[in-house]
Design a protein around this motif. Structure first.
Motif, short mmCIF file in Angstrom:
data_model
loop_
_atom_site.label_atom_id
_atom_site.label_comp_id
_atom_site.label_asym_id
_atom_site.label_seq_id
_atom_site.Cartn_x
_atom_site.Cartn_y
_atom_site.Cartn_z
N GLY A 16 0.81 -1.22 0.00
CA GLY A 16 0.00 0.00 0.00
C GLY A 16 0.83 1.27 0.00
N PRO A 17 0.19 2.40 0.20
CA PRO A 17 0.92 3.67 0.22
C PRO A 17 1.78 3.79 1.48
CG PRO A 17 -1.40 4.03 0.70
CD PRO A 17 -1.24 2.58 0.34
N VAL A 18 2.95 4.37 1.34
CA VAL A 18 3.87 4.55 2.44
C VAL A 18 3.51 5.84 3.16
CG1 VAL A 18 6.28 4.86 3.08
CG2 VAL A 18 5.67 3.32 1.21
N HIS A 19 3.35 5.76 4.49
CA HIS A 19 3.02 6.94 5.29
C HIS A 19 4.30 7.65 5.71
CE1 HIS A 19 1.05 9.58 8.12
NE2 HIS A 19 1.87 9.16 9.07
N VAL A 20 4.42 8.91 5.35
CA VAL A 20 5.57 9.72 5.74
C VAL A 20 5.11 10.68 6.81
CG1 VAL A 20 7.27 11.38 4.94
CG2 VAL A 20 6.55 9.54 3.43
N ASP A 21 5.78 10.65 7.97
CA ASP A 21 5.41 11.52 9.07
C ASP A 21 5.94 12.92 8.80
OD1 ASP A 21 4.51 12.55 11.45
OD2 ASP A 21 6.14 11.68 12.65
N THR A 22 5.04 13.85 8.51
CA THR A 22 5.43 15.23 8.23
C THR A 22 5.43 16.08 9.47
OG1 THR A 22 3.15 15.87 7.80
CG2 THR A 22 4.45 15.09 5.91
N GLY A 23 4.84 15.56 10.57
CA GLY A 23 4.75 16.33 11.79
C GLY A 23 3.46 17.13 11.87
N TYR A 24 2.60 16.96 10.89
CA TYR A 24 1.32 17.68 10.86
C TYR A 24 0.20 16.70 10.58
CZ TYR A 24 3.98 22.01 10.69
OH TYR A 24 4.82 23.03 10.99
N THR A 25 -0.98 17.00 11.12
CA THR A 25 -2.15 16.19 10.80
C THR A 25 -2.64 16.57 9.41
OG1 THR A 25 -3.68 17.80 11.75
CG2 THR A 25 -2.81 16.11 13.24
N ASP A 33 4.38 15.19 18.94
CA ASP A 33 5.77 14.76 18.76
C ASP A 33 6.58 15.79 17.98
OD1 ASP A 33 5.47 12.43 20.21
OD2 ASP A 33 4.96 11.24 18.44
N ALA A 34 5.95 16.40 16.96
CA ALA A 34 6.66 17.40 16.16
C ALA A 34 6.96 18.64 16.99
CB ALA A 34 5.83 17.77 14.93
N VAL A 35 6.00 19.05 17.81
CA VAL A 35 6.21 20.22 18.67
C VAL A 35 7.29 19.94 19.69
CG1 VAL A 35 5.11 21.72 20.38
CG2 VAL A 35 3.87 21.09 18.31
N GLU A 37 9.75 17.79 19.48
CA GLU A 37 11.04 17.72 18.80
C GLU A 37 11.57 19.12 18.50
OE1 GLU A 37 12.95 15.98 14.68
OE2 GLU A 37 11.18 15.01 15.52
N LYS A 38 10.69 20.01 18.07
CA LYS A 38 11.10 21.38 17.76
C LYS A 38 11.60 22.09 19.02
CE LYS A 38 9.44 24.58 14.60
NZ LYS A 38 8.37 25.26 13.90
N ILE A 39 10.88 21.91 20.14
CA ILE A 39 11.29 22.53 21.40
C ILE A 39 12.63 21.97 21.86
CG2 ILE A 39 10.72 22.71 23.86
CD1 ILE A 39 7.76 22.86 22.98
N GLU A 40 12.78 20.65 21.80
CA GLU A 40 14.05 20.03 22.22
C GLU A 40 15.21 20.49 21.36
OE1 GLU A 40 13.18 15.86 22.20
OE2 GLU A 40 12.20 15.93 24.16
N THR A 41 14.97 20.67 20.07
CA THR A 41 16.02 21.15 19.17
C THR A 41 16.42 22.57 19.53
OG1 THR A 41 15.21 19.74 17.39
CG2 THR A 41 16.60 21.60 16.75
N ARG A 42 15.43 23.41 19.78
CA ARG A 42 15.73 24.80 20.15
C ARG A 42 16.45 24.87 21.48
NH1 ARG A 42 10.41 28.30 18.30
NH2 ARG A 42 10.67 27.93 16.08
N LEU A 43 16.04 24.05 22.44
CA LEU A 43 16.70 24.02 23.74
C LEU A 43 18.16 23.59 23.58
CD1 LEU A 43 16.67 24.19 26.83
CD2 LEU A 43 15.91 21.82 26.85
N GLY A 44 18.39 22.55 22.81
CA GLY A 44 19.76 22.08 22.59
C GLY A 44 20.62 23.14 21.93
#
Length: 87
Positions: A16-25, A33-35, A37-44
């Motif tokens: 079937g079609p492959v689902h790619v997680d874009t971080g958005y519904t 999870d996307a939010v 990850e973004k916060i953890e990246t900014r903190l780092g």
């Protein structure tokens, strides 16, 4: 004598079609999870920038000035408390 050629194995079909997680519904709302990850990246990034800044002569100078002000403030507060206790 010619080299033997092995028969190619068939490639398995993808299910079937492959689902790619874009971080958005589908409605365009960011996922938790996307939010996160973004916060953890900014903190780092921020922590790394502070760490690098402290390693420079200017950064050490600012840190030393801050510590000197904190000590002066603590000394002044001690003087004020002592003068209030005398009355």
């Amino acid at each position: 004598m010619p080299a033997e050629v092995a028969p190619a194995e068939p490639t398995p079909a993808l299910p079937g079609p492959v689902h790619v997680d874009t971080g958005y519904t589908e409605s365009g709302v960011p996922t938790f999870d996307a939010v996160r990850e973004k916060i953890e990246t900014r903190l780092g990034t921020a922590l790394g920038a502070v760490e690098l800044a402290e390693d420079t002569p200017e950064g050490r100078s600012v840190s030393e000035q801050y510590e000197a002000r904190q000590k002066a403030a603590a000394d002044r507060l001690k003087q004020i408390r002592e003068s209030m206790n005398r009355d």
